[in-house]
Design an enzyme around this catalytic site. Sequence first.
Site, PDB file in Angstrom:
ATOM      1  N   SER A 180       0.815  -1.099   0.031  1.00 38.67           N
ATOM      2  CA  SER A 180       0.244  -0.069  -0.099  1.00 38.67           C
ATOM      3  C   SER A 180       0.968   1.232  -0.017  1.00 38.67           C
ATOM      4  O   SER A 180       1.950   1.094  -0.688  1.00 38.67           O
ATOM      5  CB  SER A 180      -0.958  -0.133   1.213  1.00 38.67           C
ATOM      6  OG  SER A 180      -1.633   0.967   1.321  1.00 38.67           O
ATOM      7  N   TYR A 213      -5.491   7.407  -6.594  1.00 38.01           N
ATOM      8  CA  TYR A 213      -4.359   6.765  -6.106  1.00 38.01           C
ATOM      9  C   TYR A 213      -4.511   6.165  -4.801  1.00 38.01           C
ATOM     10  O   TYR A 213      -4.527   5.052  -4.348  1.00 38.01           O
ATOM     11  CB  TYR A 213      -2.905   7.208  -6.445  1.00 38.01           C
ATOM     12  CG  TYR A 213      -1.667   6.664  -5.743  1.00 38.01           C
ATOM     13  CD1 TYR A 213      -1.447   5.583  -6.452  1.00 38.01           C
ATOM     14  CD2 TYR A 213      -1.259   7.153  -4.692  1.00 38.01           C
ATOM     15  CE1 TYR A 213      -0.255   4.872  -6.140  1.00 38.01           C
ATOM     16  CE2 TYR A 213      -0.024   6.529  -4.192  1.00 38.01           C
ATOM     17  CZ  TYR A 213       0.364   5.435  -4.888  1.00 38.01           C
ATOM     18  OH  TYR A 213       1.498   4.799  -4.497  1.00 38.01           O
ATOM     19  N   LYS A 217      -4.778   2.517  -2.810  1.00 33.42           N
ATOM     20  CA  LYS A 217      -3.886   1.899  -1.774  1.00 33.42           C
ATOM     21  C   LYS A 217      -4.615   1.332  -0.588  1.00 33.42           C
ATOM     22  O   LYS A 217      -4.460   0.711   0.270  1.00 33.42           O
ATOM     23  CB  LYS A 217      -2.759   2.931  -1.494  1.00 33.42           C
ATOM     24  CG  LYS A 217      -1.967   3.422  -2.686  1.00 33.42           C
ATOM     25  CD  LYS A 217      -0.748   2.242  -2.672  1.00 33.42           C
ATOM     26  CE  LYS A 217      -1.314   1.187  -3.910  1.00 33.42           C
ATOM     27  NZ  LYS A 217      -0.035   0.359  -4.088  1.00 33.42           N
TER      28      LYS A 217
END
Length: 333
Positions: A180, A213, A217
């Site tokens: 992550s 994004y 994650k």
Amino acid sequence: MDKVRWFFSLLSEMFPPSATFTEKDVPDVTGKVFLVTGGSSGVGLELCRILYHRGGRVIVAGRSEQAYNDAVTNIKANPAKDLKDFPKGSLEFLKLDLSNLTTIKPAAQELLAKVNRLDIAWYNAGVMTPPVGSKTAQGYELQWGTNVVAHFLLNRFLSPLQLKTAQSAPKGSVRTIWVSSSAHHFGPGPYGINFDDINYEHADKKPRSFTTYGQSKVGDVLCAYEYANLVSDKGILSLSLNPGNLKSNLQRHSGFILRHVIGRMLLYPPRLGGLTELYAGFAPEPAANKGFTYIIPWGRIGVLNKDVKIGLEQYDTGKKLWAILEKETDKYM
């Protein structure tokens, strides 16, 4: 209290103390098999360097065989710190394009045909802040499809082999690691995933790439958490981690100021991210935890974003995402 704890944890992720688990702490891994997606560059390259110079059989999954060949040259010419005189392992290329789900099954079948064990899988490859509107071959928002959906599908193929490996491997040694980022702290509200429109297909205005994004994650965290619920009592540790804010080609889509000005102040050498992933793979502390563990730079047990944690523990967001991804990837099995 949770908010204060989270804040100081985030600050600690940005400005970590020195690593205490380094290359010299890796046990002998001769005979063990490892998979690293995106292992030809950045933090993945540094991880592969350590695994190779400690004797492991390293499967490097990626799109470009030329990039892999360049990485092999680099790895062999530049031994990992403190491991110069150790017996070397092996490096093998696995062609895999995470932006196209149709490539996952052939790659997984190729891997399963040539190995009889899989000790650790690092789902390390990722895309960060591409141009808004970028999509995978199947029409997913590029970061979501690459960072989350493709790794989820790959794991469906590899999980049976890891479960088999865990039956005879030392307790706590078989691990699945979903990489992550500190960006998971900045996924969309309320709990990090925009479940009503994950790919933002119906949004009046497309979100910033950093928002999507961050969502991808969070997706990695949720996959790791739910997978831990499914397999922790069967001998597999499922972890997620923030490798750190690193100088790598992940920033290739970022603007000049972020890459060259802020980057000089806040970004660290990729080797340190490799140490974070190394800790997740081999340190004893995660094995002492039952279930999911979140690792922060440069190898410590950390604290999830408070809203992501609430979503997991009170609203079953991990289970919800798992069900969505299972249904969407069934056709590619």
